[in-house]
Design a protein around this motif. Structure first.
Motif, PDB file in Angstrom:
ATOM      1  N   ILE A  65       0.962  -1.357   0.436  1.00  0.00           N
ATOM      2  CA  ILE A  65       0.588  -0.433   0.228  1.00  0.00           C
ATOM      3  C   ILE A  65       0.793   1.098   0.157  1.00  0.00           C
ATOM      4  N   MET A  66       1.999   1.022   0.867  1.00  0.00           N
ATOM      5  CA  MET A  66       2.748   2.602   0.862  1.00  0.00           C
ATOM      6  C   MET A  66       3.223   3.106  -0.588  1.00  0.00           C
ATOM      7  N   SER A  67       3.910   1.883  -1.584  1.00  0.00           N
ATOM      8  CA  SER A  67       4.203   1.846  -2.852  1.00  0.00           C
ATOM      9  C   SER A  67       3.501   1.188  -3.670  1.00  0.00           C
ATOM     10  N   ASN A  68       1.651   1.666  -3.337  1.00  0.00           N
ATOM     11  CA  ASN A  68       0.663   1.733  -4.403  1.00  0.00           C
ATOM     12  C   ASN A  68       0.824   0.282  -5.462  1.00  0.00           C
ATOM     13  N   LEU A  69       1.301  -1.304  -4.469  1.00  0.00           N
ATOM     14  CA  LEU A  69       1.241  -2.280  -5.462  1.00  0.00           C
ATOM     15  C   LEU A  69      -0.074  -2.964  -5.093  1.00  0.00           C
ATOM     16  N   ASN A  70      -0.523  -3.892  -6.205  1.00  0.00           N
ATOM     17  CA  ASN A  70      -1.609  -4.177  -6.168  1.00  0.00           C
ATOM     18  C   ASN A  70      -1.862  -5.337  -4.483  1.00  0.00           C
ATOM     19  N   ILE A  71      -1.957  -5.044  -3.645  1.00  0.00           N
ATOM     20  CA  ILE A  71      -2.125  -6.322  -2.013  1.00  0.00           C
ATOM     21  C   ILE A  71      -2.996  -7.165  -3.157  1.00  0.00           C
ATOM     22  N   ALA A  72      -3.919  -7.176  -3.901  1.00  0.00           N
ATOM     23  CA  ALA A  72      -4.584  -8.618  -4.347  1.00  0.00           C
ATOM     24  C   ALA A  72      -3.318  -9.407  -5.087  1.00  0.00           C
ATOM     25  N   GLU A  73      -2.388  -8.849  -5.433  1.00  0.00           N
ATOM     26  CA  GLU A  73      -1.560 -10.039  -6.597  1.00  0.00           C
ATOM     27  C   GLU A  73      -0.535 -10.578  -5.198  1.00  0.00           C
ATOM     28  N   THR A  74      -0.224 -11.600  -5.175  1.00  0.00           N
ATOM     29  CA  THR A  74       0.513 -12.494  -4.589  1.00  0.00           C
ATOM     30  C   THR A  74       1.175 -13.794  -5.263  1.00  0.00           C
ATOM     31  N   ARG A  75       0.539 -14.000  -6.928  1.00  0.00           N
ATOM     32  CA  ARG A  75       1.521 -15.089  -7.262  1.00  0.00           C
ATOM     33  C   ARG A  75       2.857 -13.917  -8.529  1.00  0.00           C
ATOM     34  N   LEU A  76       2.915 -12.461  -8.162  1.00  0.00           N
ATOM     35  CA  LEU A  76       3.487 -12.343  -9.668  1.00  0.00           C
ATOM     36  C   LEU A  76       4.786 -11.588  -8.832  1.00  0.00           C
ATOM     37  N   PRO A  77       6.024 -11.449  -9.637  1.00  0.00           N
ATOM     38  CA  PRO A  77       6.815  -9.881  -8.942  1.00  0.00           C
ATOM     39  C   PRO A  77       5.990  -8.949  -8.962  1.00  0.00           C
ATOM     40  N   GLN A  78       6.741  -7.801  -7.796  1.00  0.00           N
ATOM     41  CA  GLN A  78       6.155  -6.335  -8.079  1.00  0.00           C
ATOM     42  C   GLN A  78       7.337  -5.427  -7.441  1.00  0.00           C
ATOM     43  N   ASP A  79       7.561  -4.199  -8.274  1.00  0.00           N
ATOM     44  CA  ASP A  79       8.304  -3.058  -8.081  1.00  0.00           C
ATOM     45  C   ASP A  79       7.520  -2.262  -7.798  1.00  0.00           C
ATOM     46  N   GLY A  80       7.776  -1.423  -6.861  1.00  0.00           N
ATOM     47  CA  GLY A  80       7.508   0.025  -6.871  1.00  0.00           C
ATOM     48  C   GLY A  80       8.739   0.814  -6.181  1.00  0.00           C
ATOM     49  N   ARG A  81       7.820   2.312  -5.868  1.00  0.00           N
ATOM     50  CA  ARG A  81       9.004   3.160  -5.200  1.00  0.00           C
ATOM     51  C   ARG A  81       8.430   4.100  -3.835  1.00  0.00           C
ATOM     52  N   LEU A  82       8.694   4.905  -3.357  1.00  0.00           N
ATOM     53  CA  LEU A  82       8.255   5.594  -1.784  1.00  0.00           C
ATOM     54  C   LEU A  82       9.052   6.192  -1.448  1.00  0.00           C
ATOM     55  N   LYS A  83       8.505   7.662  -0.964  1.00  0.00           N
ATOM     56  CA  LYS A  83       8.857   8.878  -0.475  1.00  0.00           C
ATOM     57  C   LYS A  83       8.831   8.908   0.643  1.00  0.00           C
ATOM     58  N   LEU A  84       9.702   9.206   1.549  1.00  0.00           N
ATOM     59  CA  LEU A  84      10.040   9.210   3.127  1.00  0.00           C
ATOM     60  C   LEU A  84      10.579  10.301   3.905  1.00  0.00           C
ATOM     61  N   LEU A  85       9.750  10.856   4.648  1.00  0.00           N
ATOM     62  CA  LEU A  85      10.203  11.853   5.989  1.00  0.00           C
ATOM     63  C   LEU A  85      10.681  11.775   7.165  1.00  0.00           C
ATOM     64  N   VAL A  86      12.192  10.607   6.801  1.00  0.00           N
ATOM     65  CA  VAL A  86      11.752  10.683   8.293  1.00  0.00           C
ATOM     66  C   VAL A  86      13.191  11.543   9.385  1.00  0.00           C
ATOM     67  N   HIS A  87      12.697  12.456  10.395  1.00  0.00           N
ATOM     68  CA  HIS A  87      13.579  12.737  11.103  1.00  0.00           C
ATOM     69  C   HIS A  87      14.035  13.859  10.223  1.00  0.00           C
ATOM     70  N   GLY A  88      13.121  14.293   9.325  1.00  0.00           N
ATOM     71  CA  GLY A  88      13.663  16.012   8.294  1.00  0.00           C
ATOM     72  C   GLY A  88      14.710  14.925   7.370  1.00  0.00           C
ATOM     73  N   ARG A  89      14.563  14.198   7.365  1.00  0.00           N
ATOM     74  CA  ARG A  89      15.751  13.287   6.020  1.00  0.00           C
ATOM     75  C   ARG A  89      14.668  13.293   4.535  1.00  0.00           C
ATOM     76  N   GLU A  90      14.960  13.617   3.537  1.00  0.00           N
ATOM     77  CA  GLU A  90      14.147  12.745   2.707  1.00  0.00           C
ATOM     78  C   GLU A  90      15.084  11.172   2.083  1.00  0.00           C
TER      79      GLU A  90
END
Length: 572
Positions: free
Chosen positions: A242-267
């Motif tokens: 969910i964080m990386s906008n992938l399909n949570i219903a798909e569990t049979r195939l590989p998936q790739d995604g990305r996300l951006k976080l802010l941790v203590h002011g660090r991107e």
């Protein structure tokens, strides 16, 4: 022990000048608004020096003050207190003498907590003071990252937790106290990984457990998480999807995604890879922390003469410069540093990458999209119509990309790219084996840099080397007996590894007329390499020995990363 209220502690600290009157008032207001204790607020907001603050509070409470990072605690001591109470009251067992248990706390005014500890543990409790951050780290290390969160999940009695809330991609995950419990656990793992300088986080499903591992300084190490976390493996993977906008219903195939976080002011950019395994889906998160990116050539670890030659090569108006090495050897970082060095308003710089690891200010960056047939070769052809001066191609993987890159170099462009070869000379023969005409290789390639990463000794625990074998190996390389070798020991600072951070070792091959003739004659890479060494090229291993003799790394590290034929210096 002196039983003082929180207000009395705060007033005493302000009266003694440990904290300013303004800081005291800020802490009081923040504590009232957040429900936290004033001591936690003082430490969290850095309203005073941590060490001085710890000693001052301990003195006023009449308690010993300890630094938990310098204390070794036996597992049987940790077992004396239930994990549930440890995480609830943010305390940590330190030492048991057979009669009483010393327990570290940052809230000594919480009398109720110590009464409950004495009742349930059935032994005497002696409080000692420690900073909140030290207690948190000790709990994570000995009881597991996110232990409090896992306890909450277990209490819910639900082993198939549904993720009901989506987190914004740019949300500050260090301020997630009000988020769902499962979200908080994933966030805790990521925050802990970043605090430990991890570049990757691995979630690995097995039949009866879930293993979480961090890659730190190129080596994998187990992350301490509660064993009960394995019950929620599916939900954890769903949360990451969910964080990386992938399909949570798909569990049979590989998936790739990305996300951006802010941790203590660090991107932080996170690349996500999910692959179905035998007992569930395995997840690998690549953490791309911009604050840790070395964009200065001087910080990469090049010797002075290598750096001067390197700067000369990347300052040329046209030609191809290649960086070679295995995955994870720092090739992209070196190219980014080169682009940062030559970037100027007079030059148009375009890159095509897979993926774009870091965003570079003033550089036009393109992401390849294989799913629509937009690969390196196609992207490179399109780039040439945008009037670039400098081009970076993430990797030369095939003949088509190689031919287009060489054509760009022959028409007046400076081209940077990477290849997967063991040494610098091997890049030339690799291009020929791809089907590129030798005369094109010889006339377009200006230089090749091979590189590896070696771990740097931890400054807190490094010690003189005593192994005779290490001296023998280093002695053969130095044609003598070096007397300043150091070894890795291990301490809390480096998590027992003996190393802290990495630097590159480099092998820079400059292409001259003799090497061009050898390429035209289809000479093997071993002959090219031998000639380059005779002309003064420093090999990967020889560059590693420089760092060994400077006391930066160890003999074992150099041997580990430079699995090659001995250099001429070693044969002598």
């Amino acid at each position: 022990m002196n039983f003082l209220s929180q207000d009395e502690i705060l007033e005493s600290l302000a009266a003694a000048g440990v904290v300013s009157a303004e800081a005291a008032e800020t802490a009081r207001a923040s504590a009232a608004a957040s429900g936290k204790g004033v001591v936690d607020v003082l430490f969290d907001a850095h309203l005073a020096d941590s060490a001085n603050l710890s000693r001052a509070i301990a003195d006023r409470m009449g308690l010993p003050c300890i630094d938990l990072e310098s204390v070794l605690v036996a597992p049987d001591v940790c077992a004396l207190l239930p994990r549930r109470l440890v995480v609830r009251y943010r305390v940590f067992p330190v030492e048991f003498d057979g009669k009483a248990l010393k327990v570290a706390t940052s809230a000594p005014y919480n009398i109720r907590a110590f009464d409950e500890l004495r009742t349930l543990a059935g032994i005497g409790i002696e409080p000692v003071f420690a900073a909140p951050e030290g207690i948190r780290k000790a709990i994570d290390q000995h009881y597991g990252v996110g232990a409090d969160t896992v306890d909450t999940l277990v209490d819910a009695g639900n082993s198939d937790v549904s993720v009901l809330e989506d987190a914004r991609g740019d949300a500050d995950i260090t301020a997630a106290n009000e988020e769902a419990t499962l979200i908080r656990f994933v966030n805790q793992v990521l925050v802990e990984a970043l605090s430990m300088r991890a570049t990757d986080v691995h979630f690995e499903p097995f039949e009866n457990r879930m293993l979480v591992r961090y890659r730190i300084d190129g080596q994998l190490c187990d992350a301490p998480i509660p064993k009960e976390a394995s019950r929620f493996q599916r939900a954890i993977v769903s949360r990451i999807k969910i964080m990386s906008n992938l399909n949570i219903a798909e569990t049979r195939l590989p998936q790739d995604g990305r996300l951006k976080l802010l941790v203590h002011g660090r991107e932080v950019d996170v690349r996500v890879s999910i692959i179905p395994m035998l007992f569930g889906e395995g997840v690998v998160l690549r953490l791309l922390d911009k604050s840790n990116l070395f964009l200065s050539l001087e910080k990469l670890g090049m010797a002075k003469d290598t750096l001067e030659r390197f700067a000369g090569v990347i300052g040329r108006p046209h030609g191809i410069f290649l960086v070679t090495g295995p995955t994870g050897s720092g090739k992209t970082t070196t190219l980014y540093a080169a682009l940062e060095k030559i970037r100027s308003p007079e030059l148009k710089v375009i890159t095509i990458e897979d993926p774009i690891e870091y965003q570079l200010d003033g550089v036009n960056q393109i992401q390849v999209k294989p799913e629509i047939n937009f690969d390196f070769a196609e992207g490179l052809r399109r780039i040439l119509r945008h009037d670039p001066d400098v081009i970076m191609v993430g990797e030369i993987r095939d003949r088509e990309t190689a031919e287009t890159a060489i054509q760009a170099a022959m028409t007046g462009h400076l081209v940077f790219s990477t290849l997967h070869t063991n040494d610098a000379a091997g890049a030339l023969t690799r291009l020929v084996h791809m089907g590129i005409e030798p005369y094109l290789v010889g006339s377009s390639v200006e230089a090749v840099m091979a590189q590896r990463l070696v771990r740097i000794l931890c400054p807190s625990c490094k010690a003189p080397e005593t192994s005779r074998e290490a001296f023998d190996v280093a002695g053969r390389a130095a044609a003598g007996r070096p007397n300043n070798l150091l070894k890795a020991v291990g301490c809390r600072t480096c998590r027992g590894t003996g190393y802290f951070g990495r630097q590159g070792v480099f092998e820079l091959l400059s292409i001259d007329d003799n090497i061009r003739d050898m390429v035209l004659d289809h000479a093997p890479s071993t002959h090219i390499r031998k000639y380059a060494i005779s002309e003064g090229m420093r090999t990967l291993r020889d560059d590693g020995w420089l760092k060994v003799f400077e006391g930066l790394t160890t003999v074992d590290e150099v041997v580990r990363v430079s699995k090659e034929e001995p250099s001429e210096a070693e044969k002598s």
